[in-house]
Design a protein around this motif. Structure first.
Motif, PDB file in Angstrom:
ATOM      1  N   GLY A  10      -7.925   5.104  -7.948  1.00  0.00           N
ATOM      2  CA  GLY A  10      -6.729   4.353  -8.285  1.00  0.00           C
ATOM      3  C   GLY A  10      -6.873   2.890  -7.905  1.00  0.00           C
ATOM      4  O   GLY A  10      -7.938   2.277  -8.042  1.00  0.00           O
ATOM      5  N   CYS A  11      -5.792   2.325  -7.384  1.00  0.00           N
ATOM      6  CA  CYS A  11      -5.800   0.905  -7.027  1.00  0.00           C
ATOM      7  C   CYS A  11      -6.300   0.660  -5.607  1.00  0.00           C
ATOM      8  O   CYS A  11      -6.324  -0.482  -5.157  1.00  0.00           O
ATOM      9  N   GLY A  12      -6.662   1.725  -4.889  1.00  0.00           N
ATOM     10  CA  GLY A  12      -7.298   1.532  -3.595  1.00  0.00           C
ATOM     11  C   GLY A  12      -6.434   1.756  -2.371  1.00  0.00           C
ATOM     12  O   GLY A  12      -6.820   1.367  -1.273  1.00  0.00           O
ATOM     13  N   GLY A  13      -5.287   2.399  -2.527  1.00  0.00           N
ATOM     14  CA  GLY A  13      -4.423   2.626  -1.375  1.00  0.00           C
ATOM     15  C   GLY A  13      -5.098   3.434  -0.283  1.00  0.00           C
ATOM     16  O   GLY A  13      -5.039   3.092   0.902  1.00  0.00           O
ATOM     17  N   MET A  14      -5.784   4.506  -0.677  1.00  0.00           N
ATOM     18  CA  MET A  14      -6.408   5.363   0.326  1.00  0.00           C
ATOM     19  C   MET A  14      -7.599   4.661   0.977  1.00  0.00           C
ATOM     20  O   MET A  14      -7.772   4.691   2.196  1.00  0.00           O
ATOM     21  N   SER A  15      -8.414   3.993   0.163  1.00  0.00           N
ATOM     22  CA  SER A  15      -9.551   3.247   0.720  1.00  0.00           C
ATOM     23  C   SER A  15      -9.084   2.135   1.648  1.00  0.00           C
ATOM     24  O   SER A  15      -9.727   1.848   2.660  1.00  0.00           O
ATOM     25  N   SER A  16      -7.965   1.492   1.306  1.00  0.00           N
ATOM     26  CA  SER A  16      -7.446   0.428   2.174  1.00  0.00           C
ATOM     27  C   SER A  16      -7.141   0.955   3.562  1.00  0.00           C
ATOM     28  O   SER A  16      -7.460   0.326   4.576  1.00  0.00           O
ATOM     29  N   GLY A  17      -6.513   2.133   3.619  1.00  0.00           N
ATOM     30  CA  GLY A  17      -6.209   2.732   4.913  1.00  0.00           C
ATOM     31  C   GLY A  17      -7.458   3.092   5.683  1.00  0.00           C
ATOM     32  O   GLY A  17      -7.536   2.890   6.900  1.00  0.00           O
ATOM     33  N   PHE A  18      -8.468   3.611   4.988  1.00  0.00           N
ATOM     34  CA  PHE A  18      -9.715   3.978   5.664  1.00  0.00           C
ATOM     35  C   PHE A  18     -10.487   2.731   6.096  1.00  0.00           C
ATOM     36  O   PHE A  18     -11.116   2.715   7.156  1.00  0.00           O
ATOM     37  N   ARG A  19     -10.446   1.671   5.301  1.00  0.00           N
ATOM     38  CA  ARG A  19     -11.128   0.441   5.723  1.00  0.00           C
ATOM     39  C   ARG A  19     -10.491  -0.134   6.990  1.00  0.00           C
ATOM     40  O   ARG A  19     -11.195  -0.720   7.822  1.00  0.00           O
ATOM     41  N   ARG A  20      -9.181   0.000   7.129  1.00  0.00           N
ATOM     42  CA  ARG A  20      -8.533  -0.469   8.347  1.00  0.00           C
ATOM     43  C   ARG A  20      -9.063   0.242   9.575  1.00  0.00           C
ATOM     44  O   ARG A  20      -8.989  -0.290  10.690  1.00  0.00           O
TER      45      ARG A  20
END
Length: 362
Positions: A10-20
Motif C-alpha cells: 500500500g502507501c507504506g503505513g506498516m513499513s513506516s511503523g517498522f522503520r520507526r
C-alpha cells in the motif's frame, strides 16, 4: 538493522511503523500504481516492485528477517460479500509463497477482525501443521489501534508467526479505563484540532512525478491534502442537525432521504459526527462521504454559534491514521483516499514492530 519485506505494501503505513523501530526494508510489493508511488516516495524506489504479487518470481525475493503484510480483505470483510471463493481471498496464499522463499524468522499478517472466523484462516493453520509454515508457531488475536496510542478505534486481526520461539501479541499501552494505570487513549482533538476549520481549496495542486516509468499526480503533503468539498444546500442542512456522536437518526423527518426513511433500523453510524474527546471511528476509503460513516468534523455546539458542517479532509483522515503531516502522497484525490483508508495506522504498526524487534534481540 533487521531486514524487512512488505507485501501488499500500500502507501507504506506498516513499513513506516517498522522503520520507526529500526527495521530496514529490502523489498516492497504493491499492485496499485499510485500506492506504490506513495510508498516509493517515502521509503525509496530502489526496493519497491510495482507488480501483481503473483508475477513476482521467487528469484526476486531476498532473504529477510521479517515479512509483513495485509493481504486484501474485501472478500471476507464485513463490508464485502464474504465469499470464500472470491479470488481476493486467495492472495494470502501468495503471501505464504513469499514467506517460503524469504524464510524469515518472523512474519506478521494484519487483516480484518473477522479473518479469524474464515475458512482461509483455518487453511492458514493447516499450513503450520506440516505445511508450508511447518516450524513456525503462531500467536493471533484481535487488537484495537486505539489501545496503542492511535486516535482511532480500529479493530484488526494480527497474526505473528515465529520460528525463534513463541511471541505474544503486544500488550496495550493506552486504555479508556481510568483505573487501568495506562495513559488515556488519544483523541480526535489530539490529532486534528490545530488544522484550519475551513479548507481553502477543493483540489490538489497541479503537479506530477514519475515513478516506475509512469507519471502520477504528486507529490503532495501537509496542507495540500486539507481539501474541502462543495456539498449541496440540502446536505448542509442535514449536517447541521447532527451533534457529536449523533447520526442519521438525528435528522428531522423532512430531511430524511427515502432510503433511510424506509429503513428505521441498522446502519447506525452513517451521517455521523465525530467526538473531539474520543478516538475517531474507523477511517475507511470513503471518509469524505458522510453518508458512508461517522465522518463529519467534530466541531458542533448546541447553540449553533460554532459548527463545522463538513466531512473530514484527506489530511485529517491521514493524521487520524497516524501518518505524519509531512508524509508524501501520490495519486488523485480518490486514489489517495483509498490509500489512507486501506493503510495500517503507523503507531499501531510501530507497536507490533516493537514486539517483533524485542523478540529478535532476545
Amino acid at each position: 538493522m533487521p531486514t524487512l519485506i512488505d507485501l501488499f505494501a500500500g502507501c507504506g503505513g506498516m513499513s513506516s511503523g517498522f522503520r520507526r523501530r529500526g527495521f530496514d526494508p529490502v523489498l516492497a510489493i504493491e499492485f496499485d500504481l499510485a500506492a506504490a508511488a506513495t510508498y516509493a516516495a517515502n521509503m525509496g524506489a530502489d526496493h519497491t516492485i510495482w507488480r501483481d504479487i503473483a508475477a513476482v518470481d521467487a528469484r526476486e525475493i531476498p532473504r529477510a528477517d521479517v515479512v509483513i503484510g495485509g493481504p486484501p480483505c474485501q472478500g471476507f470483510s464485513n463490508l464485502g460479500a464474504k465469499d470464500v471463493n472470491d479470488p481476493r481471498n486467495q492472495l494470502w496464499r501468495e503471501y505464504l509463497r513469499v514467506v517460503t522463499a524469504a524464510y524469515p524468522q518472523i512474519f506478521v499478517i494484519e487483516n480484518v477482525d473477522r479473518f479469524l472466523r474464515t475458512d482461509e484462516f483455518a487453511l492458514l493453520l493447516d499450513q503450520v501443521d506440516g505445511g508450508a509454515l511447518a516450524g513456525y508457531s503462531l500467536a493471533y488475536g484481535h487488537l484495537n489501534a486505539a489501545d496503542f496510542g492511535v486516535a482511532q478505534s480500529r479493530k484488526r486481526t494480527i497474526v505473528i508467526g515465529s520460528r525463534i520461539g513463541p511471541i505474544d501479541l503486544p500488550a496495550p499501552t493506552h486504555s479508556r479505563d481510568p483505573q487501568s494505570g495506562l495513559p488515556a487513549r488519544r483523541t480526535t482533538r489530539d490529532r486534528i484540532a490545530d488544522l484550519p476549520e475551513f479548507p481553502s481549496s477543493t483540489q490538489l495542486p497541479d503537479a506530477t512525478v514519475e515513478y516506475f516509468g509512469e507519471r502520477v499526480p504528486g507529490m503532495f503533503k501537509g496542507i495540500d491534502l486539507h481539501l474541502g468539498r462543495n456539498p449541496t444546500p440540502l446536505s448542509r442542512q442535514r449536517y447541521d442537525h447532527i451533534p457529536p456522536g449523533g447520526g442519521r437518526f438525528d435528522l428531522p423527518e423532512h430531511l430524511l432521504p427515502r432510503c433511510w426513511r424506509d429503513k428505521p433500523t441498522g446502519t447506525t453510524d452513517v451521517m455521523g459526527r465525530m467526538r473531539w474527546d474520543r478516538p475517531s471511528h474507523t477511517i475507511r476509503t470513503e471518509f469524505f462521504k458522510p453518508e458512508k460513516g461517522a465522518y463529519l468534523h467534530p466541531q458542533w455546539d448546541a447553540a449553533g454559534t460554532h459548527r463545522v458542517n463538513r466531512p473530514i479532509t484527506h489530511l485529517e483522515a491521514a493524521l487520524l491514521q497516524d501518518f505524519p503531516e509531512d508524509y508524501l502522497w501520490c495519486g488523485t484525490k480518490t486514489q489517495i483516499a483509498r490509500q489512507i483508508g486501506n493503510a495500517v495506522p503507523v503507531g499501531f504498526a510501530e507497536a507490533i514492530a516493537g514486539r517483533v524487534r524485542r523478540a529478535l534481540e532476545a
